[in-house]
Design a protein around this motif. Structure first.
Motif, PDB file in Angstrom:
ATOM      1  N   GLU A  11       4.695   0.007   9.829  1.00 17.82           N
ATOM      2  CA  GLU A  11       3.811   0.440   9.439  1.00 17.82           C
ATOM      3  C   GLU A  11       2.552  -0.258   9.162  1.00 17.82           C
ATOM      4  O   GLU A  11       1.260  -0.080   9.631  1.00 17.82           O
ATOM      5  CB  GLU A  11       3.890   2.106   8.691  1.00 17.82           C
ATOM      6  N   LYS A  12       2.747  -1.055   8.075  1.00 16.41           N
ATOM      7  CA  LYS A  12       1.718  -2.145   7.844  1.00 16.41           C
ATOM      8  C   LYS A  12       2.477  -3.227   7.028  1.00 16.41           C
ATOM      9  O   LYS A  12       3.409  -3.343   6.222  1.00 16.41           O
ATOM     10  CB  LYS A  12       0.792  -1.577   6.771  1.00 16.41           C
ATOM     11  N   VAL A  13       2.320  -4.525   7.614  1.00 15.31           N
ATOM     12  CA  VAL A  13       2.629  -5.633   7.103  1.00 15.31           C
ATOM     13  C   VAL A  13       1.907  -6.751   6.963  1.00 15.31           C
ATOM     14  O   VAL A  13       1.048  -7.001   7.914  1.00 15.31           O
ATOM     15  CB  VAL A  13       4.020  -6.171   7.681  1.00 15.31           C
ATOM     16  N   GLY A  14       1.614  -7.183   5.709  1.00 10.07           N
ATOM     17  CA  GLY A  14       0.815  -8.541   5.583  1.00 10.07           C
ATOM     18  C   GLY A  14       1.304  -9.632   5.353  1.00 10.07           C
ATOM     19  O   GLY A  14       2.422  -9.794   4.458  1.00 10.07           O
ATOM     20  N   VAL A  52      -6.567  -9.631  -1.386  1.00 13.16           N
ATOM     21  CA  VAL A  52      -5.661  -9.166  -2.661  1.00 13.16           C
ATOM     22  C   VAL A  52      -5.039  -8.250  -2.537  1.00 13.16           C
ATOM     23  O   VAL A  52      -3.880  -7.899  -3.193  1.00 13.16           O
ATOM     24  CB  VAL A  52      -6.643  -9.567  -3.873  1.00 13.16           C
ATOM     25  N   LEU A  53      -5.638  -7.235  -1.996  1.00 11.56           N
ATOM     26  CA  LEU A  53      -5.167  -5.716  -2.177  1.00 11.56           C
ATOM     27  C   LEU A  53      -4.397  -5.370  -0.850  1.00 11.56           C
ATOM     28  O   LEU A  53      -4.199  -4.369  -0.377  1.00 11.56           O
ATOM     29  CB  LEU A  53      -6.299  -4.547  -2.464  1.00 11.56           C
ATOM     30  N   MET A  54      -3.979  -6.435  -0.015  1.00 13.24           N
ATOM     31  CA  MET A  54      -3.150  -6.346   1.168  1.00 13.24           C
ATOM     32  C   MET A  54      -1.956  -5.688   0.929  1.00 13.24           C
ATOM     33  O   MET A  54      -1.326  -4.873   1.718  1.00 13.24           O
ATOM     34  CB  MET A  54      -2.997  -7.784   1.903  1.00 13.24           C
ATOM     35  N   SER A  55      -1.390  -5.826  -0.291  1.00 16.84           N
ATOM     36  CA  SER A  55      -0.166  -5.089  -0.496  1.00 16.84           C
ATOM     37  C   SER A  55       0.004  -3.570  -0.618  1.00 16.84           C
ATOM     38  O   SER A  55       0.959  -3.198  -0.692  1.00 16.84           O
ATOM     39  CB  SER A  55       0.459  -5.530  -1.775  1.00 16.84           C
ATOM     40  N   LEU A  56      -1.237  -2.860  -0.620  1.00 20.10           N
ATOM     41  CA  LEU A  56      -1.399  -1.708  -0.742  1.00 20.10           C
ATOM     42  C   LEU A  56      -0.794  -0.793   0.686  1.00 20.10           C
ATOM     43  O   LEU A  56      -1.088  -1.311   1.632  1.00 20.10           O
ATOM     44  CB  LEU A  56      -2.683  -0.963  -1.334  1.00 20.10           C
ATOM     45  N   LEU A  88      -1.396  -1.897  -8.842  1.00 18.93           N
ATOM     46  CA  LEU A  88      -2.907  -1.893  -9.164  1.00 18.93           C
ATOM     47  C   LEU A  88      -2.955  -1.941 -10.747  1.00 18.93           C
ATOM     48  O   LEU A  88      -4.005  -2.401 -11.489  1.00 18.93           O
ATOM     49  CB  LEU A  88      -3.483  -0.523  -8.673  1.00 18.93           C
ATOM     50  N   VAL A  89      -1.794  -1.705 -11.350  1.00 22.86           N
ATOM     51  CA  VAL A  89      -2.039  -1.710 -12.994  1.00 22.86           C
ATOM     52  C   VAL A  89      -1.491  -2.862 -13.531  1.00 22.86           C
ATOM     53  O   VAL A  89      -1.896  -3.367 -14.414  1.00 22.86           O
ATOM     54  CB  VAL A  89      -1.257  -0.473 -13.542  1.00 22.86           C
ATOM     55  N   VAL A 107       3.879  -8.159   2.062  1.00 20.60           N
ATOM     56  CA  VAL A 107       4.565  -7.053   1.615  1.00 20.60           C
ATOM     57  C   VAL A 107       4.464  -6.411   3.003  1.00 20.60           C
ATOM     58  O   VAL A 107       3.669  -6.224   3.934  1.00 20.60           O
ATOM     59  CB  VAL A 107       3.388  -6.304   0.633  1.00 20.60           C
ATOM     60  N   ALA A 108       5.571  -5.668   3.058  1.00 20.47           N
ATOM     61  CA  ALA A 108       5.895  -4.784   4.369  1.00 20.47           C
ATOM     62  C   ALA A 108       6.365  -3.417   3.969  1.00 20.47           C
ATOM     63  O   ALA A 108       7.189  -3.208   3.273  1.00 20.47           O
ATOM     64  CB  ALA A 108       7.242  -5.493   5.119  1.00 20.47           C
TER      65      ALA A 108
END
Length: 284
Positions: free
Chosen positions: A65-68, A273-277, A254-255, A108-109
């Motif tokens: 669905e989303k992988v970076g 940096v926030l690609m993992s979300l 995020l935390v 992150v996948a």
């Protein structure tokens, strides 16, 4: 150690880029085999004070669905907050010379099928005029756990570690269990894996070789789990469980995540940096 460490930096950066290429090719092969051949979108990234990287993101595939899969090589001077964080970790000389160089790969996948586990992997090298070290690891994040999948993933990570030192896997597994924990939820974000940081045994080649083997272990650890679960039928309840679990993942990154904090504080591209979300998540 020469002050600039230029040869070692070049070798490490080239390896991270090569690993990115291998993983992107393998993941696009999965999309060809199981879908319509979705491909990664490539976006160069930049850090205002020096360096940059390549953000590679695939969205809306049949498998992912989303992988970076991002790589970066950045340099410059650390800001005050980052200096304090490094000094607190025992990095010498931060108060007198805040120069740094860092390179790495971060992946992150987030999967389409809730029976396929989400996964994270990163490896990196960090240098200052006073020290160098490697860090990284990989951890599995299923919303619907299969013990045999967990066992396979850990076995591949252990094999990579055992090739270098008999105590590495046990130590790095325990570190992952501690690091990938969400204190305000009182639970781990997944089923663990390995994690290490500040690795400097005094033998750069040996530490680099371990980091390469951790990277090489990723595809054999993860791809068989996709092939095993991709055809499993799933329900709306399964999808709901997946979205709630993604909420936990987002909270952690995020935390608590050290890489997220460093990336934002050091001025790197926020999108990278926030690609993992995750693309979608849910909170109850």
């Amino acid at each position: 150690m020469t002050e600039e460490f230029s040869t070692e930096k070049a070798q490490a950066s080239a390896w991270f880029r090569s690993l990115r290429d291998q993983i992107v090719s393998a993941f696009e092969g999965l999309e060809t085999a199981h879908g319509d051949g979705a491909r990664f979108e490539l976006t160069p990234t930049a850090r205002a004070d020096g360096g940059g990287g390549l953000m590679s993101v695939l969205r809306g595939g049949a498998v992912f669905e989303k992988v970076g899969v991002n790589v970066s090589e950045v340099h410059g001077a650390l800001g005050e907050r980052a200096q304090k964080a490094m000094a607190a970790r025992g990095v010498p000389g931060m108060d007198s010379d805040p120069r740094f160089w860092a390179a790495g790969i971060s992946l992150v996948a987030h999967m389409v099928n809730p029976h396929c586990p989400a996964v994270h992997m990163n490896t990196r090298m960090f240098w200052t005029p006073h020290a160098w070290w490697f860090g990284g690891g990989s951890d599995l994040n299923p919303c619907l756990e299969y013990p045999e999948d967990t066992a396979h993933f850990h076995a591949e990570m252990q094999a990579a570690c055992d090739a270098h030192a008999p105590d590495y896997y046990g130590k790095f597994k325990a570190w992952a269990d501690e690091y990938f924990f969400i204190p305000h939820r009182g639970r781990a974000r997944g089923v663990g894996g390995i994690f290490y940081d500040d690795l400097n045994t005094g033998d750069w080649a040996a530490d680099f070789a371990l980091t390469q083997d951790v990277g090489r272990a990723f595809l054999p650890a993860f791809v068989p789990l996709i092939e095993r679960r991709i055809g499993t039928a799933w329900s709306e309840a399964d999808r709901d469980a997946q979205l709630v679990h993604r909420g936990l993942y987002a909270e952690y990154n995020l935390v608590y995540d050290r890489g997220t904090k460093f990336g934002l504080e050091s001025g790197h591209d926020a999108n990278a940096v926030l690609m993992s979300l995750p693309p979608l998540a849910k909170w109850i």
